[in-house]
Structure formats: C-alpha cells, structure tokens
Motif scaffolding. Structure first.
Motif, PDB file in Angstrom:
ATOM      1  N   LEU A 161       0.821  -1.214   0.000  1.00 43.84           N
ATOM      2  CA  LEU A 161       0.000   0.000   0.000  1.00 43.84           C
ATOM      3  C   LEU A 161       0.855   1.265   0.000  1.00 43.84           C
ATOM      4  O   LEU A 161       0.498   2.267  -0.639  1.00 43.84           O
ATOM      5  N   GLU A 162       1.961   1.223   0.697  1.00 46.63           N
ATOM      6  CA  GLU A 162       2.814   2.412   0.792  1.00 46.63           C
ATOM      7  C   GLU A 162       3.362   2.800  -0.579  1.00 46.63           C
ATOM      8  O   GLU A 162       3.317   3.966  -0.972  1.00 46.63           O
ATOM      9  N   ASP A 163       3.871   1.817  -1.328  1.00 43.78           N
ATOM     10  CA  ASP A 163       4.390   2.100  -2.663  1.00 43.78           C
ATOM     11  C   ASP A 163       3.279   2.531  -3.616  1.00 43.78           C
ATOM     12  O   ASP A 163       3.493   3.377  -4.494  1.00 43.78           O
ATOM     13  N   ALA A 164       2.101   1.955  -3.470  1.00 46.61           N
ATOM     14  CA  ALA A 164       0.969   2.322  -4.319  1.00 46.61           C
ATOM     15  C   ALA A 164       0.618   3.788  -4.127  1.00 46.61           C
ATOM     16  O   ALA A 164       0.399   4.533  -5.098  1.00 46.61           O
ATOM     17  N   GLU A 201      -5.036   1.885   7.422  1.00 44.86           N
ATOM     18  CA  GLU A 201      -5.631   2.098   8.751  1.00 44.86           C
ATOM     19  C   GLU A 201      -5.121   3.380   9.415  1.00 44.86           C
ATOM     20  O   GLU A 201      -5.264   3.545  10.628  1.00 44.86           O
ATOM     21  N   ASN A 202      -4.554   4.264   8.600  1.00 46.79           N
ATOM     22  CA  ASN A 202      -4.182   5.590   9.101  1.00 46.79           C
ATOM     23  C   ASN A 202      -5.360   6.525   8.782  1.00 46.79           C
ATOM     24  O   ASN A 202      -5.334   7.292   7.831  1.00 46.79           O
ATOM     25  N   TYR A 203      -6.392   6.439   9.618  1.00 42.42           N
ATOM     26  CA  TYR A 203      -7.639   7.142   9.323  1.00 42.42           C
ATOM     27  C   TYR A 203      -7.511   8.658   9.490  1.00 42.42           C
ATOM     28  O   TYR A 203      -8.255   9.410   8.867  1.00 42.42           O
ATOM     29  N   ALA A 228     -17.794  10.166   7.668  1.00 38.30           N
ATOM     30  CA  ALA A 228     -18.453   9.651   8.876  1.00 38.30           C
ATOM     31  C   ALA A 228     -17.762   8.381   9.370  1.00 38.30           C
ATOM     32  O   ALA A 228     -17.552   8.199  10.580  1.00 38.30           O
ATOM     33  N   ASP A 229     -17.391   7.522   8.436  1.00 39.94           N
ATOM     34  CA  ASP A 229     -16.716   6.273   8.805  1.00 39.94           C
ATOM     35  C   ASP A 229     -15.358   6.549   9.453  1.00 39.94           C
ATOM     36  O   ASP A 229     -15.014   5.948  10.482  1.00 39.94           O
ATOM     37  N   TYR A 230     -14.586   7.471   8.860  1.00 40.07           N
ATOM     38  CA  TYR A 230     -13.270   7.801   9.425  1.00 40.07           C
ATOM     39  C   TYR A 230     -13.413   8.441  10.804  1.00 40.07           C
ATOM     40  O   TYR A 230     -12.658   8.117  11.730  1.00 40.07           O
ATOM     41  N   LEU A 231     -14.359   9.351  10.938  1.00 48.67           N
ATOM     42  CA  LEU A 231     -14.566  10.015  12.238  1.00 48.67           C
ATOM     43  C   LEU A 231     -14.948   9.000  13.314  1.00 48.67           C
ATOM     44  O   LEU A 231     -14.498   9.080  14.462  1.00 48.67           O
TER      45      LEU A 231
END
Length: 818
Positions: A161-164, A201-203, A228-231
């Motif tokens: 994910l980081e490289d993406a 998962e770094n919301y 709303a989901d992140y909050l």
C-alpha cells in the motif's frame, strides 16, 4: 527462416493485420492466402492466418498453423506473440506466458506484447510479475497517466500500500496543469488514493486527504459516508453523529446509516430505552419511513417488544404491504418473539367482525386489513419454524375464495403445496398465478422453477420461452444458455439428476461450469478498460469479487449436484446406458423409447432452426451429454467440480460431505480424512460422522496395499482418537449406535454403514429400520425423500417404506402410488 517481404507483399501483410483488427475475418483470410501463394513459408503471414482461423472457431487448424509459423521463423516476435494468444485462448496460461516472454525478448519495446503479458499476469494473479511489467510500461511511456495508475493498482493488489500511494503521489507532483473539476476520471483517481490510505488504517491521514479532495469530487454522498466512517474510527463521535443524521435525512431506509448513528451515540442493545427513543425521534420526523420502526424489533424484548411489534404490524397490515411477513420473519429465530407475533396477528384475526357499518370506506378498510392479516397468517404457518400446513391452507383458501385471480394468493398456495411435497399441484398453482399476470417476469420464472421441481422440462422451457424472442437461436434452451440463466440450468440439471438421466444432468452442470469460466475470463476485457477510464475503485472491487467467484451459492450447488451425478455413475455404471432404475429394475422400455424419440425430434427441430438463423454458430455435437456419460473415470471427472468448491467453500458441510464420498471411492484416504475432520469441526454432532468414521475404518482394514509410514502416522494422530475401542467389531458398534438413536438422519447413517459391512442383512433390515424412523415427528419430508433415493440406489425393496411415507405425507408426489 521465412522470406523477407518486398514492398508489395508488405502492403498485403498490413492489410491482413488491419482486416483482423476490424474483425473482417473472411477478407483477412483471402488476403493471407493470396500472400502465401507468393511466399508460402512466411512465418508472420502463417501466424496471422492462424489468428484469423482461431477467431473463426477453427481452433485445431489455427494451432497447427501457429506451430508451423513458429518452426518457419523462431526469431519472429509476431509468431511467438500469436502462439501466446492461441495458448491464452486455450486457457493454457503457463505456456502463453512463456510465449509472450520469448516474444518480448525478441522485441523488448513492443507495447502490444508487454500489454498482453501484463493482462495475463493480473488475470492469473501473478502480482510480482505484474508489477515488473507495469514498471517496464511506465518506463517506456512515463507521460501516460494510465501507466502510473496501473503500477499503483499492481502494488495495491500485491499488498504494498505504501508504494501504491507513493506512485499516485509522484504522478500528481509532475502534473504541470491540474485537471479541471469536470474531469470525472480524475475524481475517481483521487478517491482511489483515499481508499489506499484508508486501507493502511491511518484514518487521520485518510480524513485529511478526504478534506483536501472533497471540493473536487462531485459524489458528495460518498464523501459524507467516508468522512463519517473515518470520524467514527477516530472516536470523534459527535462529528460522526452530525454526518450520520444528515445521511439519514437523505435516506431513511439505509440500515448502515442507523448502525453508524448508534455507534456515534455510543449506544448498545443493553440500552434499549435510549435506542428506542432515538428511533422514535427519527420515525416521528419521517412518517413514511420503515427502517426506524422495524429495527427496534431486533433488540427489544418482552412487553416492550410486544408493544412495538403491535404498532409495526398494525401499521403495515393496515397499509396492506405484501412484504410484511418477509420483513419480520428473521425475528422468528427467537422463539419468544415468534410466539408474540403469532399471538398478536391471531388476535387481529379473531377480533374481526362482519361489516355492518354504512360507511363504505370504513368497511373497505376493515376488509382490507382482515385480508392482510389472513395473508400474513398463511405465510406464518407455512414458514419452517412455525409450520402448520393445514392451518396455512385454511387461511389461504379463504383469501382465494374471495379473490380467486390474485397472483399473490396463488403464489402462497403454490408454496404451501410445495412444502406438502405435492410438486405437481404446486407447479399447476404457480402456473395459474402466472396466467393472472402474463407480463410479470418474476412470476414467470417462479412458474418455470416449480415446473422443473416437478421434473417437467418441456413446460418449463415453454414458460421461460414466453419472455424470449421467438427467433432466438437454439430456441428457449439455447437462449437460457446464451443469456446465462444459471438458476434455470441448475434447476434443470437437478431435475434430470432426480430422474437419473445423468447425461443431460451433467450437460447442464458442465454448462454452468463453463459460464463461470466465462465470467472469470471476462476480466480480460476490463484490465485495460477500467484503467483507461480510471474507474479504479470499481475495478478493485471487481477483482476481489472475481477472487470469490467460485464461492457463489449457485456454483457450489451445481458443483455438488455434478459430484453426486458422477458418484452415481461410478456406483451404477449401467446408468451410462440411459436406463434409470426404479426399485432396482429397469424403467419401462416402451415409454423410454417413445420419450427418446420425442426428445430427438425436438432436438432436430431446435438444431434445424438454429442452423437457419445462425449458420456461423458453433453446433453442439453432444446435446444430450452422451460423451460425458462415456467417461471411464467418473470420479476423476468429478474433481473438476470438487476442487474449486473445496478451495472456495471449505466451511460448507455439503461440500465436505461430497468430498469425503469421492475421495473414499478414489481410495485417497488422507484426503477423505481431511474432509471428515472438516465435517467434525463444522458439525460435531452430525450423524454423518458416524457413517464416515466407520466406512473409512472399514476401507483401511480391507486395504490390499498397506499405507506408507507418513500416512500411518497421520491416521494414528488424527483418526485413531475418533475410533471406538480398538478390538470393537464395526458391525457391533454400528448396531449399538442404531439402538441409541431413532431420528431419521442417525438411522440412515447406520443403514449406510450396514450396506457397506453387511449388505445381505441390510436388504431385509434397512426398510424396517427406516419405516420406524419415518414415523418419528421430527422426520422431515426432505429427509424422507433423500432416504427413498438412497434405498433405490442400493436396489432395496422400498414398498413398505413408500407406504409408510405415503401415510405420513399423502399429498407428496415422491410417495404417490405408481
């Protein structure tokens, strides 16, 4: 080596490629033959001709020509590329990859070869190879945004994910002119980047990024849902609450919004008063909304549930909502709630009095309410947790008497008759319901389904054909295959399996297998399209869906049925001669011959019509599945169906059970043990375990060749603890089990073991044991029908069993007097 082409010949070759790209195959073939007259050994021309022939369906000739082309010019990237395409079309992806790589070595800068290689790599989920190919394509064309996005997708799917995220950010950094707000594809790319950040998962960072891009994204509802989901995940509850309330204002029937609001308010089912207050507030604000009134029924209990259920049911039944029972039947998992609902609705029915008012409107409303109540009760008493068929029939007959042409009432009666086992009456009633509204596709398909459950293939095809074009190639059956009616083919195959017509059954199940294969292959069309249109999020969801494709319920169901057909073919090879056995004897030969002649005429008619309408369509050379019946290794053929469902649906009990049966017959005892252990973990109290353990032990005791040391060690550690005492006789253990259990499943398991250990005793004893079991109140109609099928398979006398079953279920077609 092939000859070098002159200018005129090179022009002809370019024409071949152009005709192929434009799908003008006949023209391309004509020009190829013209060129080959001049240079008969030209590898590239032979390769292009092979490609054209392959597109025209002449695959064998195409493959032979492709090999010839390659022999003539081993150093041609075109020949290798075409060879790879031919292998890809044969689904031999390993050889196709090799050919593409050879082609790429010869011409490293070919974007076409690199693209086809990349698409094949993602198709087979070779993520590391896909990343390499996408890096090479990006290096060749660094200004093309698609290449940057594709590399990010490759990294994302590989789990990096980081490289993406870095790849997407790098492209954004090199943009000199930001895309306009009207660029929808750019908006999708931004949302895709946000999706990747969220998956880390770094919301907090995902929320910050969402705030930045929100002004550029038109889909405001999606932005609100994500925010709303992140909050919520960041425990910023008050902010999340505000957004969920806005979302509920927009859509009061989305349950996920209510779940989000409950989480934001930090409420739980242990606080029913506060939850009830919240839902009541929303319900008062939206008088027409259903969800805020229905959801509380899930968590309320006792008197509070009774009051809420009373309000809900009165409201729905007064409105005459047909789906009322469907909305609340999930509550029946709780016996107390089921009893409460039953008492309430019976109260409505008992409180009904004949109309004696002069107010015509009030009288109509009262009668409408009473009709809704009776309709609800008919469904209630037909439902499996509260089944009382005579009562259900009484209620539905009252309704039909008042409104004989109601589609809904006739449908419910058909379902009731189905649960009585009266497949013929159910099919007739459902077809009657269809006749009341011939424009309704849903009731049309239900009628066809019920006709197939009654093994009436001709009527079912005629029914389904009412919504199919009259000039459809291949008639209704051909159209169901062309339009991929998997549900119809599954029901049709199961009906043929019940009739022991294994050729046609296997034909249907193999057709379903091919349809799922086609759905998997359809990905090829989207690997480039989705990237080009930048519908990346939808593409990622599609890839994940495709990875779970073989766990689809219909594929699992069809595969299990196909495995059972192959098991039957292995156990009764005479069925390959198309001679179904009834109570151990051949079916009436005259009737069979007549039916075969009729089927042949219908097939000839279908083929004739198909030939007239579409001569180019590939003819089915085995319409009745006779070639499938000619297999010498039916259990080996069954692995085609068993392997994917064991991988995709390992927690399915029927899958593990059919796997055990196949592996036991194939003498793959370790694999049979694996299925047995899976069954034990899924259903430790299942009577099937008794049968499996004793039959596997019997197989091990009668081995001609002893197991190797490694297998013996596995059986000692995994299987031995499941066995009875070491010195115990299996017959004695089985009879002890039978004496301790009288339910139909346990008795059938014991009878199955006895059929293996002592078939002579079983011939006289099994019907007696099963007649006793069938008289138990706990015995279901379905279990009784399965038992009859097994008795027929073992060629045992079923007369006493059928008589007892007919007394218990007099309307069941399976036990009707012949």
């Amino acid at each position: 080596m092939s000859q070098t082409l002159g200018q005129k010949e090179q022009s002809l070759f370019q024409q071949i490629a152009k005709h192929y790209e434009n799908k003008q195959h006949k023209r391309g073939l004509k020009v190829a033959d013209q060129l080959l007259k001049k240079v008969p050994d030209h590898g590239n021309t032979l390769a292009m001709k092979a490609l054209i022939l392959n597109a025209m369906g002449q695959k064998e000739e195409a493959f032979a020509l492709g090999k010839t082309a390659l022999r003539n010019d081993m150093k041609s990237h075109i020949c290798w590329h075409v060879y790879g395409l031919l292998y890809k079309d044969e689904r031999n992806f390993e050889e196709s990859l090799k050919a593409y790589r050879f082609a790429l070595k010869i011409k490293p800068d070919s974007s076409d070869i690199q693209r086809d290689l990349a698409h094949l790599q993602i198709q087979i989920r070779d993520f590391s190879g896909y990343i390499q190919s996408r890096r090479a394509m990006l290096k060749a064309q660094p200004t093309l945004r698609t290449n940057w996005t594709a590399l990010a997708v490759a990294q994302h799917l590989a789990g990096d994910l980081e490289d993406a995220e870095k790849t997407l950010s790098m492209y954004e950094d090199i943009l000199k002119v930001p895309p306009p707000k009207t660029d929808i594809e750019h908006q999708q790319a931004l949302l895709y980047k946000n999706m990747i950040i969220a998956e880390t998962e770094n919301y907090e960072r995902a929320l910050e990024h969402l705030d930045i891009i929100s002004k550029l994204v038109y889909d405001k509802q999606l932005v609100m849902e994500l925010r709303a989901d992140y909050l919520l995940k960041l425990n910023r509850f008050s902010e999340a609450e505000k957004i969920y309330r806005i979302l509920i204002n927009r859509n009061q029937e989305n349950r996920s919004y209510f779940a989000g609001l409950v989480a934001a308010l930090q409420l739980s089912e242990s606080q029913p008063d506060k939850l009830t207050e919240m839902y009541a507030e929303i319900a008062s604000k939206f008088p027409r909304a259903d969800a805020p009134r229905r959801i509380p029924l899930d968590f309320l209990k006792g008197e509070e549930f009774r009051k809420a259920a009373d309000d809900y049911l009165r409201r729905m039944l007064t409105k005459g909502v047909p789906s009322t029972f469907s909305n609340i039947k999930t509550l029946y998992q709780d016996n107390e709630k089921q009893a409460a609902v039953e008492k309430l609705v019976l109260g409505y029915a008992e409180g009904h009095t004949p109309n004696n008012t002069t107010d015509e409107k009030a009288a109509k409303e009262k009668e409408s309410f009473h009709g809704s109540v009776l309709y609800f009760l008919a469904q209630h008493y037909n439902y499996y947790t509260s089944r009382d068929i005579p009562t259900a029939l009484r209620y539905i007959d009252q309704l039909i008497e008042k409104e004989p042409k109601s589609v809904d009432y006739s449908m419910i009666k058909a379902r009731i008759l189905k649960n009585l086992g009266d497949t013929k009456g159910a099919a007739q009633m459902m077809d009657q319901a269809r006749s009341f509204d011939e424009r309704d596709r849903y009731i049309n398909t239900k009628s066809a389904k019920y006709q197939l459950r009654n093994n009436d293939h001709t009527k079912a095809l005629d029914t389904i054909g009412k919504f199919i074009k009259a000039d459809a190639t291949g008639g209704p059956l051909g159209e169901t295959i062309e339009m991929q009616y998997v549900w119809f083919l599954t029901e049709d195959g199961e009906a043929y399996l019940r009739e022991k017509k294994l050729g046609l059954a296997l034909k249907r199940f193999n057709t379903i297998y091919n349809i799922f294969d086609l759905w998997q292959e359809d990905q090829f069309d989207f690997h480039s399209y989705a990237l080009r249109k930048r519908q990346i999020r939808a593409y990622i969801y599609m890839i994940k869906w495709e990875d779970q494709l073989r766990s689809h319920p219909l594929f699992t169901r069809a595969s299990i049925a196909a495995c059972k057909a192959y098991i039957l073919l292995h156990d009764q090879p005479q069925l390959a001669k198309d001679e179904p056995l009834v109570n151990g004897t051949s079916a009436d030969s005259k009737a069979k011959k007549k039916a075969a002649q009729k089927a042949k005429k219908e097939q000839e008619k279908t083929e004739s019509e198909a030939d007239k309408k579409a001569k180019a369509t590939k003819k089915d050379l085995d319409p009745e599945g006779k070639q499938l019946l000619e297999t010498q290794e039916p259990l080996k053929d069954a692995m085609k169906f068993l392997t994917p469902i064991l991988e995709s649906s390992p927690k399915s009990l029927p899958v593990q059970e059919v796997g055990f049966e196949i592996f036991l017959r194939r003498k793959k005892y370790l694999l049979a043990l694996r299925c047995l252990l899976a069954t034990k973990s899924l259903a430790p109290a299942s009577p099937h375990l008794h049968s499996q353990i004793l039959r596997l032990q019997h197989a091990l005791e009668t081995l001609e060749t002893p197991l190797d040391a490694k297998a013996l060690k596995t059986f000692d550690t995994e299987f031995k603890p499941l066995l009875p005492a070491p010195a115990a006789d299996l017959n004695t253990v089985n009879e002890d089990f039978l004496h301790k259990h009288n339910d139909i499943q346990s008795v059938l398991a014991a009878v199955h073991v006895r059929q293996v250990l002592d078939p002579d005793t079983n011939r006289t004893q099994a019907p007696q044991d099963l007649v006793k079991a069938i008289k138990q109140d706990s015995t279901s109609l379905q279990a009784a029908q399965i038992t009859l099928d097994l008795l027929n398979r073992w060629h045992l006398d079923t007369s006493s069993y059928v008589t007892a079953a007919h007394e218990r279920w007099p309307q069941a077609t399976a036990f009707a007097a012949s």
